[in-house]
Scaffold this motif. Structure first.
Motif, PDB file in Angstrom:
ATOM      1  N   ARG A   1       0.826  -1.211   0.000  1.00 13.53           N
ATOM      2  CA  ARG A   1       0.000   0.000   0.000  1.00 13.53           C
ATOM      3  C   ARG A   1       0.858   1.258   0.000  1.00 13.53           C
ATOM      4  NH1 ARG A   1      -4.192  -0.446   4.775  1.00 13.53           N
ATOM      5  NH2 ARG A   1      -4.377   1.775   4.239  1.00 13.53           N
ATOM      6  N   GLN A   2       1.983   1.213   0.719  1.00 11.19           N
ATOM      7  CA  GLN A   2       2.879   2.372   0.744  1.00 11.19           C
ATOM      8  C   GLN A   2       3.399   2.683  -0.659  1.00 11.19           C
ATOM      9  OE1 GLN A   2       6.752   1.811   2.548  1.00 11.19           O
ATOM     10  NE2 GLN A   2       6.663   3.847   3.482  1.00 11.19           N
ATOM     11  N   SER A   3       3.840   1.639  -1.367  1.00  7.94           N
ATOM     12  CA  SER A   3       4.349   1.832  -2.732  1.00  7.94           C
ATOM     13  C   SER A   3       3.257   2.359  -3.649  1.00  7.94           C
ATOM     14  CB  SER A   3       4.898   0.501  -3.268  1.00  7.94           C
ATOM     15  OG  SER A   3       5.954   0.028  -2.471  1.00  7.94           O
ATOM     16  N   GLN A   4       2.047   1.826  -3.493  1.00  4.62           N
ATOM     17  CA  GLN A   4       0.931   2.254  -4.325  1.00  4.62           C
ATOM     18  C   GLN A   4       0.578   3.717  -4.079  1.00  4.62           C
ATOM     19  OE1 GLN A   4      -2.790   0.117  -3.675  1.00  4.62           O
ATOM     20  NE2 GLN A   4      -3.076  -0.023  -5.896  1.00  4.62           N
TER      21      GLN A   4
ATOM     22  N   LEU B   1       3.078   6.031  -5.666  1.00  4.03           N
ATOM     23  CA  LEU B   1       2.851   6.161  -7.107  1.00  4.03           C
ATOM     24  C   LEU B   1       1.678   7.077  -7.413  1.00  4.03           C
ATOM     25  CD1 LEU B   1       3.388   2.463  -8.299  1.00  4.03           C
ATOM     26  CD2 LEU B   1       4.886   4.426  -8.727  1.00  4.03           C
ATOM     27  N   GLU B   2       0.740   7.161  -6.495  1.00  6.92           N
ATOM     28  CA  GLU B   2      -0.416   8.034  -6.668  1.00  6.92           C
ATOM     29  C   GLU B   2      -0.108   9.482  -6.320  1.00  6.92           C
ATOM     30  OE1 GLU B   2      -3.334   6.218  -4.220  1.00  6.92           O
ATOM     31  OE2 GLU B   2      -3.704   4.531  -5.594  1.00  6.92           O
ATOM     32  N   GLY B   3       1.131   9.755  -5.885  1.00  4.78           N
ATOM     33  CA  GLY B   3       1.557  11.116  -5.611  1.00  4.78           C
ATOM     34  C   GLY B   3       1.168  11.640  -4.235  1.00  4.78           C
ATOM     35  N   ILE B   4       0.784  10.781  -3.341  1.00  4.11           N
ATOM     36  CA  ILE B   4       0.419  11.202  -1.989  1.00  4.11           C
ATOM     37  C   ILE B   4       1.677  11.549  -1.214  1.00  4.11           C
ATOM     38  CG2 ILE B   4      -0.724  10.489   0.162  1.00  4.11           C
ATOM     39  CD1 ILE B   4      -2.433   8.599  -1.505  1.00  4.11           C
ATOM     40  N   ASP B   5       1.595  12.615  -0.437  1.00  3.01           N
ATOM     41  CA  ASP B   5       2.741  13.078   0.336  1.00  3.01           C
ATOM     42  C   ASP B   5       3.247  11.968   1.261  1.00  3.01           C
ATOM     43  OD1 ASP B   5       4.368  15.542   1.330  1.00  3.01           O
ATOM     44  OD2 ASP B   5       3.597  14.604   3.164  1.00  3.01           O
ATOM     45  N   GLU B   6       4.576  11.818   1.322  1.00  7.26           N
ATOM     46  CA  GLU B   6       5.172  10.722   2.091  1.00  7.26           C
ATOM     47  C   GLU B   6       4.854  10.817   3.579  1.00  7.26           C
ATOM     48  OE1 GLU B   6       9.500   8.460   2.565  1.00  7.26           O
ATOM     49  OE2 GLU B   6       9.244  10.163   1.178  1.00  7.26           O
TER      50      GLU B   6
END
Length: 267
Positions: free
Chosen positions: A132-135, A138-143
């Motif tokens: 889920r973290q990798s996904q 990739l969706e551009g969500i802030d780390e």
């Protein structure tokens, strides 16, 4: 003559007190065919062979007399298959394939594998967090947002796992499952340590659980090590003697979120 008869009477009486067990097994894993399987269990503080049989055309069978219920581990030669088996009276069945394993047919085995399956589910959910973290990246969500969300989820699952293991041990203090799962839980530690979870378990423990040889030795050694670390007693013990004895551990688990999973050798 009377003495001889007396001896036979005693032998017959002792034999009649022992219960019998039968374990029927089936496997679709080709690497097991033709191999010799062993049931190994802790006896007199050592891991010993309890029974053995050959795998022929995917079938195997253990049978014998049992003076007490035991928790054993299934081995192929000297390699553990990471399968705990409660050896108790009744018709027990083992099924092994490339995707899983199960032991059914007796009350304690049914209870153990219901617990293991639930534990595996939690472990799979924890492993899914990495995907889920990798996904999300990739969706551009802030780390930072990702880490906050997943940290909350990881903490929730870790608490579920902690409660599952603790409650299972507490509910099975007075049969082989309680000490057995306690052994699995602590098997990853390089030496006996006291954690909040272990302290919680021991605060609720019955006398029978506390007197289990593994539990008693582990808890006593862990307390001694902690006392030395806290400076409450003089440390005159060489570092190597503080290691957790491995001879009493038929199975260790990689971490606190994993119970034994099927690991089959490749030929």
């Amino acid at each position: 003559m009377n003495k001889i008869i007396y001896v036979f009477v005693i032998i017959a009486a002792l034999t009649s007190c022992a219960e019998s067990y039968t374990i029927q097994g089936s496997s679709s894993v080709s690497s097991l065919d033709g191999s010799k399987l062993y049931l190994k269990t802790v006896k007199d503080q050592e891991l010993k062979n309890m029974d053995s049989c050959d795998v022929v055309h995917g079938k195997f069978r253990f049978t014998g007399l049992l003076d007490t219920v035991r928790l054993a581990t299934l081995y192929m030669d000297e390699q553990s298959l990471s399968m705990p088996v409660v050896v108790e009276s009744g018709e027990i069945e083992i099924h092994i394939d490339n995707t899983g394993r199960s032991v059914t047919g007796s009350p304690l085995n049914d209870k153990l594998y219901q617990f293991i399956n639930r534990h595996d589910q939690i472990g799979n959910e924890l492993n899914e967090l990495s995907h889920r973290q990798s996904q999300m990246l990739l969706e551009g969500i802030d780390e930072d947002v990702i880490n906050r969300q997943l940290s909350i989820e990881a903490a929730r699952l870790a608490q579920q796992e902690d409660s599952l293991v603790t409650n299972f041990i507490v509910e099975n203090f007075d049969n082989v499952l309680g000490p057995g799962v306690f052994m699995m839980m602590t098997g990853n530690y390089p030496y006996p340590v006291l954690t909040p979870q272990i302290e919680d378990i021991m605060s609720k423990a019955t006398k029978k659980f506390k007197n289990d040889p593994y539990v008693k030795e582990y808890y006593q050694t862990a307390n001694e090590i902690q006392a030395r670390q806290n400076g409450l007693v003089e440390d005159n013990t060489p570092a190597q003697t503080a290691q957790q004895p491995t001879a009493t551990q038929p199975e260790a688990i990689p971490d606190s979120t994993q119970l034994p999973s099927l690991s089959l050798p490749q030929k």
